[in-house]
Design a protein around this motif. Sequence first.
Motif, PDB file in Angstrom:
ATOM      1  N   PRO A 235       0.850  -1.201   0.000  1.00 16.94           N
ATOM      2  CA  PRO A 235       0.000   0.000   0.000  1.00 16.94           C
ATOM      3  C   PRO A 235       0.882   1.246   0.000  1.00 16.94           C
ATOM      4  CG  PRO A 235       0.060  -0.980   2.188  1.00 16.94           C
ATOM      5  CD  PRO A 235       0.770  -1.944   1.276  1.00 16.94           C
ATOM      6  N   VAL A 236       0.518   2.211  -0.827  1.00 17.51           N
ATOM      7  CA  VAL A 236       1.267   3.461  -0.924  1.00 17.51           C
ATOM      8  C   VAL A 236       0.404   4.578  -0.358  1.00 17.51           C
ATOM      9  CG1 VAL A 236       2.447   5.062  -2.478  1.00 17.51           C
ATOM     10  CG2 VAL A 236       2.493   2.600  -2.958  1.00 17.51           C
ATOM     11  N   ASN A 237       0.960   5.336   0.566  1.00 17.78           N
ATOM     12  CA  ASN A 237       0.213   6.364   1.282  1.00 17.78           C
ATOM     13  C   ASN A 237       0.859   7.731   1.075  1.00 17.78           C
ATOM     14  OD1 ASN A 237      -1.523   4.391   2.952  1.00 17.78           O
ATOM     15  ND2 ASN A 237       0.568   3.723   3.390  1.00 17.78           N
ATOM     16  N   PHE A 238       0.034   8.775   1.166  1.00 15.84           N
ATOM     17  CA  PHE A 238       0.521  10.130   0.935  1.00 15.84           C
ATOM     18  C   PHE A 238       0.051  11.080   2.019  1.00 15.84           C
ATOM     19  CE2 PHE A 238       0.837   8.298  -3.244  1.00 15.84           C
ATOM     20  CZ  PHE A 238       1.924   8.936  -3.831  1.00 15.84           C
ATOM     21  N   VAL A 239       0.900  12.047   2.338  1.00 12.06           N
ATOM     22  CA  VAL A 239       0.497  13.217   3.117  1.00 12.06           C
ATOM     23  C   VAL A 239       0.943  14.449   2.338  1.00 12.06           C
ATOM     24  CG1 VAL A 239       0.647  12.038   5.342  1.00 12.06           C
ATOM     25  CG2 VAL A 239       2.628  13.302   4.476  1.00 12.06           C
ATOM     26  N   GLY A 240       0.234  15.563   2.553  1.00  6.49           N
ATOM     27  CA  GLY A 240       0.619  16.812   1.913  1.00  6.49           C
ATOM     28  C   GLY A 240      -0.493  17.405   1.078  1.00  6.49           C
ATOM     29  N   SER A 241      -0.508  18.717   0.995  1.00  9.07           N
ATOM     30  CA  SER A 241      -1.590  19.424   0.308  1.00  9.07           C
ATOM     31  C   SER A 241      -1.634  19.129  -1.185  1.00  9.07           C
ATOM     32  CB  SER A 241      -1.448  20.930   0.538  1.00  9.07           C
ATOM     33  OG  SER A 241      -0.185  21.396   0.071  1.00  9.07           O
ATOM     34  N   ILE A 242      -0.486  18.958  -1.821  1.00  8.30           N
ATOM     35  CA  ILE A 242      -0.475  18.695  -3.264  1.00  8.30           C
ATOM     36  C   ILE A 242      -1.140  17.350  -3.551  1.00  8.30           C
ATOM     37  CG2 ILE A 242       0.968  18.324  -5.293  1.00  8.30           C
ATOM     38  CD1 ILE A 242       0.831  21.225  -4.366  1.00  8.30           C
TER      39      ILE A 242
END
Length: 280
Positions: A235-242
């Motif tokens: 699983p690939v996860n993201f944080v950040g406004s973009i």
Amino acid sequence: MILIADSGSSKTDWRVLHPNGEVSSFRGLGLNPYYMTAEEMAIQLRQDFLLNYAKDITQIYYYGAGCSAPERKAEVFQALRSIFPIAEIRVDHDLSAAARATCGHSAGIACILGTGSNSCDYDGKKIVAHRPAAGYILGDEGGGCSIGKKFLQDFIHEEMPIPIREAAIERFKITQNIIQDHVYRQPFPSRYMASFCRFISENSADSYCYYLFSNSFKEFFGKHVCKYSGYQEKPVNFVGSIAFYNQSILRDVANELGIQIQTILESPIDGLISYHQNSH
């Protein structure tokens, strides 16, 4: 009381965990020891929200951009110690924040797409691999600064659709000289370049703006995620406004590459609260 901080180059989210379970919050300017001295950060920290708790905070978990090298962590530690004399202070990299906020105690790939970009492979306890983060001049693919830089390059060279160019002039009153002054003479050029991403997002129905994001995300996946062992099974996860505000484009690109996106958070701070509450 416990103080948790998540700091990027543009902003810092602060949370105070009170003994009765209440949570106090505050948002301040970003801190980055690569671009600021310990003294400059200490001045930035002298805000009423933090000063009011200075004698009550017993533990601090600070996660920040630019905090991978020991000497950079030491500078942040020094700045925090000037405000919080009795607290136990732990300074960690913003990648740890991304991993703990999105993966918790499970394995996965954690990515940051905010003003800058970064990524790591996380086994549920610690970071086991990460890609080089070359900063806003040499790297930060997929981040707001990189996308904004391409937008401004196209503006200067008149290589964008006329309606987008005219809308940008109307919105920002920009000229080539103004752009170059902000990028080469004013402080925090990465924040300035990233600031155009909201406008690009608002116009993402236009193919030019869509592909600014799409091409940059492809570059990020290629230089980061696709270089981790077994990336298509994790699983690939993201944080950040973009990532958060352009997640439909991000998911389109991931699907093309056979990458499974699980969680996308605007900020890791709420995930960090859960992580630390469950760790005490």
